[in-house]
Motif scaffolding. Sequence first.
Motif, mmCIF file in Angstrom:
data_model
loop_
_atom_site.group_PDB
_atom_site.id
_atom_site.type_symbol
_atom_site.label_atom_id
_atom_site.label_comp_id
_atom_site.label_asym_id
_atom_site.label_seq_id
_atom_site.Cartn_x
_atom_site.Cartn_y
_atom_site.Cartn_z
ATOM 1 N N CYS A 38 127.665 18.641 -33.904
ATOM 2 C CA CYS A 38 126.591 19.186 -33.659
ATOM 3 C C CYS A 38 125.666 18.655 -35.160
ATOM 4 O O CYS A 38 126.671 19.651 -35.762
ATOM 5 N N PRO A 39 124.704 18.208 -35.491
ATOM 6 C CA PRO A 39 124.127 18.028 -36.675
ATOM 7 C C PRO A 39 123.420 18.410 -37.473
ATOM 8 O O PRO A 39 122.549 18.076 -37.960
ATOM 9 N N HIS A 40 123.548 19.980 -36.733
ATOM 10 C CA HIS A 40 122.178 20.363 -37.476
ATOM 11 C C HIS A 40 123.064 21.617 -37.615
ATOM 12 O O HIS A 40 124.442 22.449 -37.882
ATOM 13 N N LYS A 86 124.584 32.062 -37.795
ATOM 14 C CA LYS A 86 125.356 32.542 -36.264
ATOM 15 C C LYS A 86 125.012 30.910 -36.009
ATOM 16 O O LYS A 86 127.044 30.657 -35.315
ATOM 17 N N ALA A 87 125.263 29.905 -36.447
ATOM 18 C CA ALA A 87 125.618 28.737 -35.967
ATOM 19 C C ALA A 87 127.020 28.055 -36.492
ATOM 20 O O ALA A 87 127.748 27.600 -36.609
ATOM 21 N N MET A 88 127.483 29.164 -37.791
ATOM 22 C CA MET A 88 128.376 29.182 -39.106
ATOM 23 C C MET A 88 129.332 29.508 -38.299
ATOM 24 O O MET A 88 131.026 29.035 -38.395
ATOM 25 N N GLU A 115 121.652 26.992 -29.413
ATOM 26 C CA GLU A 115 120.522 27.047 -30.516
ATOM 27 C C GLU A 115 119.551 28.469 -30.810
ATOM 28 O O GLU A 115 119.687 29.578 -30.513
ATOM 29 N N TYR A 116 119.880 28.929 -32.289
ATOM 30 C CA TYR A 116 119.462 29.683 -33.336
ATOM 31 C C TYR A 116 118.223 29.827 -34.117
ATOM 32 O O TYR A 116 117.798 31.040 -34.804
ATOM 33 N N ASP A 117 117.361 28.547 -33.894
ATOM 34 C CA ASP A 117 116.495 27.655 -34.419
ATOM 35 C C ASP A 117 115.146 27.501 -33.719
ATOM 36 O O ASP A 117 114.516 26.426 -34.507
#
Length: 132
Positions: A38-40, A86-88, A115-117
């Motif tokens: 996931c490149p985000h 959260k993504a981290m 998805e967090y944003d």
Amino acid sequence: MQEFTVVTRHSCEFAEITAEINARVPKTLRNGLCHIFCPHTTAGLTVNENADPDVRHDLLAKLAALIPAREEFYQHVEGNSAAHLKAMLTGFSLTVPVRNGALHLGTWQGIYLCEYDGPRTRKIQLTFLTEQ
């Protein structure tokens, strides 16, 4: 490498992408690995239960409690520091075995874009490796 998009509808959600990935396993790949990236920086990936939607609710609720959307010490001007945190925690990549031409997951497991944003359009990148 293959790539596909996922359109999310909520600010925070777990969108199951197992079927989309399984559909992209090359017909010539019997056994090997599928690497999912996931490149985000405000979305991630996880493997978790896909039978009971309450699990997704509970996980998102706990993440929201652990990492509130607003904290007085956040300085990031975009206001999405919680999404980055959260993504981290969930991470940005997974590697899943492929057996007999399909993802080899546990009985109740599914792969989720976290998805967090959102809502947003996210990209998912897949790389397949053949077992030697």
